[in-house]
Design an enzyme around this catalytic site. Sequence first.
Site, PDB file in Angstrom:
ATOM      1  N   TYR A 153       0.827  -1.219   0.000  1.00 57.20           N
ATOM      2  CA  TYR A 153       0.000   0.000   0.000  1.00 57.20           C
ATOM      3  C   TYR A 153       0.861   1.268   0.000  1.00 57.20           C
ATOM      4  CZ  TYR A 153      -3.785   3.177   1.457  1.00 57.20           C
ATOM      5  OH  TYR A 153      -4.706   4.205   1.531  1.00 57.20           O
ATOM      6  N   LYS A 157       1.062   4.035  -3.011  1.00 54.57           N
ATOM      7  CA  LYS A 157       0.621   5.421  -2.853  1.00 54.57           C
ATOM      8  C   LYS A 157       1.765   6.402  -3.148  1.00 54.57           C
ATOM      9  CE  LYS A 157      -3.726   4.802  -1.769  1.00 54.57           C
ATOM     10  NZ  LYS A 157      -4.808   5.324  -2.633  1.00 54.57           N
TER      11      LYS A 157
HETATM   12  P1  NAI Z   1     -13.933   2.796   0.771  1.00 53.05           P
HETATM   13  O1  NAI Z   1     -13.661   1.341   0.882  1.00 53.05           O
HETATM   14  O2  NAI Z   1     -14.983   3.433   1.631  1.00 53.05           O
HETATM   15  O3  NAI Z   1     -14.293   3.132  -0.754  1.00 53.05           O
HETATM   16  C1  NAI Z   1     -13.522   2.620  -1.810  1.00 53.05           C
HETATM   17  C2  NAI Z   1     -14.424   2.451  -3.024  1.00 53.05           C
HETATM   18  O4  NAI Z   1     -13.590   1.985  -4.097  1.00 53.05           O
HETATM   19  C3  NAI Z   1     -15.525   1.388  -2.803  1.00 53.05           C
HETATM   20  O5  NAI Z   1     -16.767   1.889  -3.271  1.00 53.05           O
HETATM   21  C4  NAI Z   1     -15.044   0.217  -3.645  1.00 53.05           C
HETATM   22  O6  NAI Z   1     -16.115  -0.571  -4.179  1.00 53.05           O
HETATM   23  C5  NAI Z   1     -14.262   0.929  -4.750  1.00 53.05           C
HETATM   24  N1  NAI Z   1     -13.275   0.058  -5.370  1.00 53.05           N
HETATM   25  C6  NAI Z   1     -12.404  -0.778  -4.726  1.00 53.05           C
HETATM   26  N2  NAI Z   1     -11.683  -1.452  -5.629  1.00 53.05           N
HETATM   27  C7  NAI Z   1     -12.102  -1.032  -6.859  1.00 53.05           C
HETATM   28  C8  NAI Z   1     -11.730  -1.359  -8.179  1.00 53.05           C
HETATM   29  N3  NAI Z   1     -10.799  -2.290  -8.425  1.00 53.05           N
HETATM   30  N4  NAI Z   1     -12.341  -0.719  -9.211  1.00 53.05           N
HETATM   31  C9  NAI Z   1     -13.301   0.207  -8.986  1.00 53.05           C
HETATM   32  N5  NAI Z   1     -13.716   0.536  -7.737  1.00 53.05           N
HETATM   33  C10 NAI Z   1     -13.108  -0.065  -6.695  1.00 53.05           C
HETATM   34  O7  NAI Z   1     -12.512   3.511   0.937  1.00 53.05           O
HETATM   35  P2  NAI Z   1     -12.082   4.987   1.382  1.00 53.05           P
HETATM   36  O8  NAI Z   1     -11.580   4.918   2.765  1.00 53.05           O
HETATM   37  O9  NAI Z   1     -13.115   5.968   0.996  1.00 53.05           O
HETATM   38  O10 NAI Z   1     -10.796   5.192   0.458  1.00 53.05           O
HETATM   39  C11 NAI Z   1     -10.840   5.909  -0.758  1.00 53.05           C
HETATM   40  C12 NAI Z   1      -9.420   6.221  -1.181  1.00 53.05           C
HETATM   41  O11 NAI Z   1      -8.791   7.005  -0.171  1.00 53.05           O
HETATM   42  C13 NAI Z   1      -8.540   4.986  -1.377  1.00 53.05           C
HETATM   43  O12 NAI Z   1      -7.710   5.201  -2.496  1.00 53.05           O
HETATM   44  C14 NAI Z   1      -7.728   4.936  -0.103  1.00 53.05           C
HETATM   45  O13 NAI Z   1      -6.500   4.297  -0.281  1.00 53.05           O
HETATM   46  C15 NAI Z   1      -7.557   6.408   0.179  1.00 53.05           C
HETATM   47  N6  NAI Z   1      -7.225   6.722   1.576  1.00 53.05           N
HETATM   48  C16 NAI Z   1      -8.134   6.455   2.572  1.00 53.05           C
HETATM   49  C17 NAI Z   1      -7.810   6.751   3.892  1.00 53.05           C
HETATM   50  C18 NAI Z   1      -8.742   6.502   5.034  1.00 53.05           C
HETATM   51  O14 NAI Z   1      -8.320   6.692   6.192  1.00 53.05           O
HETATM   52  N7  NAI Z   1      -9.984   6.109   4.788  1.00 53.05           N
HETATM   53  C19 NAI Z   1      -6.500   7.360   4.236  1.00 53.05           C
HETATM   54  C20 NAI Z   1      -5.656   7.592   3.104  1.00 53.05           C
HETATM   55  C21 NAI Z   1      -6.017   7.287   1.825  1.00 53.05           C
END
Ligand code: NAI
Length: 271
Positions: A153, A157
Amino acid sequence: MASLKDFTGRTALVTGGASGIGLACVQLLAQRGARVVVADVNAEAAATAADACGGSALTFDVADRAAVASACSALEQQGVEVDLLVNCAGIVQSPEPPDRFEHAVFQRVVAIDFEGTYACCAEFGSAMARRGKGAIVNVASVAGMRSMPLHAYSPAKAAVISLTECLAAEWGRSGVRVNAVSPGYTVTAALQSQIDLGLRDAERLKANSALGQLIAPVDIARAIVFLLSEEARVITGINLPADAGWLVAGSWSTFGGVRPGSPAAQTRPAG
Ligand code: NAI
């Protein structure tokens, strides 16, 4: 004069738009007048999110380059010109040492978090460059800026941050801006599941941030939408941390952590 924050007449595509930070972007962009395409691998959740904001849903896996290319050409054939792109689709991993970290999991994290971001930039961003305008925000992470026991990861990133710089220079003369936002610990389904499994400690995460808090998805969406907007029209190639001061406060743990705030700040209502 139209507000620099207004997106009327613009079309935004948000990958990972069905949940968490992506969903908050979908909602904020729609509120500001954009026509929104919710792109997600979860078809049902994407449809629900799209219905709620009067947008449309598109189902594809960002790790499948052919699927990304067909989604892009299908939209173009329908006359939909995506001029704003948020690459938010991503998955997290458990903090495993290399001798216990399954290679298939390593490959899947890199395929979605890095290669998926590249694929969407390459397809939708190239189309923007051909048309001479557009803005992209790639969602990276503070994990890409510090050492962590997340051996797929974090490097994925970090690669997203580097890719953002490369593409900003590539497409600047074609009118396309490319920036990254690096969220800190944001309360979404993804983080909550890690907390529930005991893999992240919510109190420790708060204690290690300067502002002493976890982050709401809408606060990350505000940073992303700012970078997409005309307010940021001379900003390209940056990585904007939106982390409640986690990057600056983490190393204070060596000295017992950041100092408690003033009594006035502690009694002030949150907001
Ligand atoms: P989440 O799990 O709530 O949402 C992620 C979305 O991406 C989901 O709707 C999922 O179905 C979709 N997804 C996953 N794999 C996919 C694929 N192969 N193709 C298309 N859609 C796909 O996650 P969250 O927390 O909202 O994270 C969003 C972004 O923010 C990610 O890139 C994550 O790495 C990044 N991030 C999140 C943090 C956190 O604390 N929540 C911190 C730092 C970065």
